[in-house]
Design an enzyme around this catalytic site. Structure first.
Site, mmCIF file in Angstrom:
data_model
loop_
_atom_site.group_PDB
_atom_site.id
_atom_site.type_symbol
_atom_site.label_atom_id
_atom_site.label_comp_id
_atom_site.label_asym_id
_atom_site.label_seq_id
_atom_site.Cartn_x
_atom_site.Cartn_y
_atom_site.Cartn_z
ATOM 1 N N ASP A 26 0.780 -1.326 0.048
ATOM 2 C CA ASP A 26 -0.101 -0.116 -0.121
ATOM 3 C C ASP A 26 0.689 1.351 -0.127
ATOM 4 O OD1 ASP A 26 -1.902 -2.085 0.197
ATOM 5 O OD2 ASP A 26 -2.721 -1.453 2.177
ATOM 6 N N GLU A 74 -4.527 -0.795 -1.415
ATOM 7 C CA GLU A 74 -6.041 -0.880 -0.690
ATOM 8 C C GLU A 74 -6.874 0.045 -1.613
ATOM 9 O OE1 GLU A 74 -5.792 -0.278 3.403
ATOM 10 O OE2 GLU A 74 -8.128 -0.011 3.719
ATOM 11 N N LYS A 131 -6.578 -4.901 -3.203
ATOM 12 C CA LYS A 131 -7.016 -5.417 -1.999
ATOM 13 C C LYS A 131 -8.229 -4.687 -1.299
ATOM 14 C CE LYS A 131 -3.309 -4.666 1.396
ATOM 15 N NZ LYS A 131 -3.881 -3.614 2.259
ATOM 16 N N CYS A 164 -2.010 -2.607 7.711
ATOM 17 C CA CYS A 164 -1.772 -3.580 6.515
ATOM 18 C C CYS A 164 -0.629 -4.335 6.447
ATOM 19 C CB CYS A 164 -2.132 -2.884 5.349
ATOM 20 S SG CYS A 164 -3.938 -2.098 5.234
HETATM 21 C C1 C5J Z 1 -3.118 0.621 5.802
HETATM 22 C C2 C5J Z 1 -4.797 1.873 6.734
HETATM 23 N N1 C5J Z 1 -2.670 0.324 4.473
HETATM 24 N N2 C5J Z 1 -3.895 2.238 7.529
HETATM 25 N N3 C5J Z 1 -4.200 1.100 5.633
HETATM 26 O O1 C5J Z 1 -2.491 0.207 6.562
HETATM 27 O O2 C5J Z 1 -5.811 1.912 6.667
#
Ligand code: C5J
Length: 230
Positions: A26, A74, A131, A164
């Site tokens: 991400d 994400e 994802k 994540c």
């Molecule tokens: C990830 C989040 N990528 N913190 N997403 O950690 O919402």
């Protein structure tokens, strides 16, 4: 097979380069750049920037070694049909997933903000996994991609460390992968969560896996390449 020995905690780990994948979680504009999802949630996005140079060095080394590289993003379908209401209906309505922002609709696939930052942009042959959840295995074909390449070890970096990245390491560990968190190539809006998340991975003899840093991975790869060239 080319073997590399990575210095890590709680102990060194020996892995085959061909059976190892670099999984970059991400590293999206929505999390790292001003105006994205991370900032709209009230976070200081500059805290994530220090993960970029180590992640870049790691990516360059993985590319040189011919390692499988997987990037995740994400995000959700534009109609939000894959976004659970419990996830969407949080926070201020103007800052929610799907709301318009300076980089397009927040965390929506195909919008500029949902894409990967230019510094780490995927190249031809690298796998990009969209994802809908925090973990990269949930509701994606990541497991299939890794099985098809006979991967048994994951080098995991990206953002955010305790959300994540951690969820993916936990998922990977339960699926039998040896997960190595590359700590300085991970980032969090909460430095204390970052530190504790990494400590949790390597505690209890490596309950979720191993922790190392980008320089130690790069040097392990260089040493394995030098040995292979002899
Ligand atoms: C990830 C989040 N990528 N913190 N997403 O950690 O919402």
């Amino acid at each position: 097979m080319t073997t590399m020995i990575i210095d890590a905690e709680p102990g060194k780990i020996s892995a085959s380069v061909e059976k190892t994948a670099l999984v970059i979680i991400d590293m999206q504009r929505d999390f790292l750049e001003p105006g994205g999802f991370g900032e709209t949630l009230g976070n200081d996005v500059s805290l994530l920037a220090k993960a970029i140079p180590p992640a870049k060095a790691l990516l360059a080394a993985a590319r040189r070694a011919g390692m499988l590289v997987v990037h995740t993003r994400e995000g959700h379908r534009p109609d939000l049909s894959d976004a659970p209401p419990a996830k969407v209906n949080r926070g201020s309505p103007t800052h929610r997933i799907g709301a318009p922002g300076p980089m397009g609709r927040i965390l929506i696939r195909g919008e500029p903000g949902q894409d990967i930052i230019p510094e780490l942009y995927p190249i031809e042959g690298e796998v990009v996994i969209d994802k809908p959840g925090k973990g990269a295995f949930f509701a994606t074909d990541l497991g299939l991609v890794l099985a098809n390449k006979a991967i048994d070890t994951l080098l995991v970096c990206g953002v955010t460390t305790e959300v994540c990245v951690h969820t993916t390491i936990r998922e990977g560990n339960d699926r039998g992968y040896r997960c190595i968190a590359v700590g300085d190539a991970c980032g969090s809006y909460f430095p204390e969560f970052h530190d504790v998340a990494l400590r949790m991975v390597k505690a209890q003899g490596g309950i979720f896996g191993w922790v190392t840093d980008a320089a130690r991975v790069v040097s392990a790869l260089e040493a394995s390449a030098a040995e292979a060239a002899e």
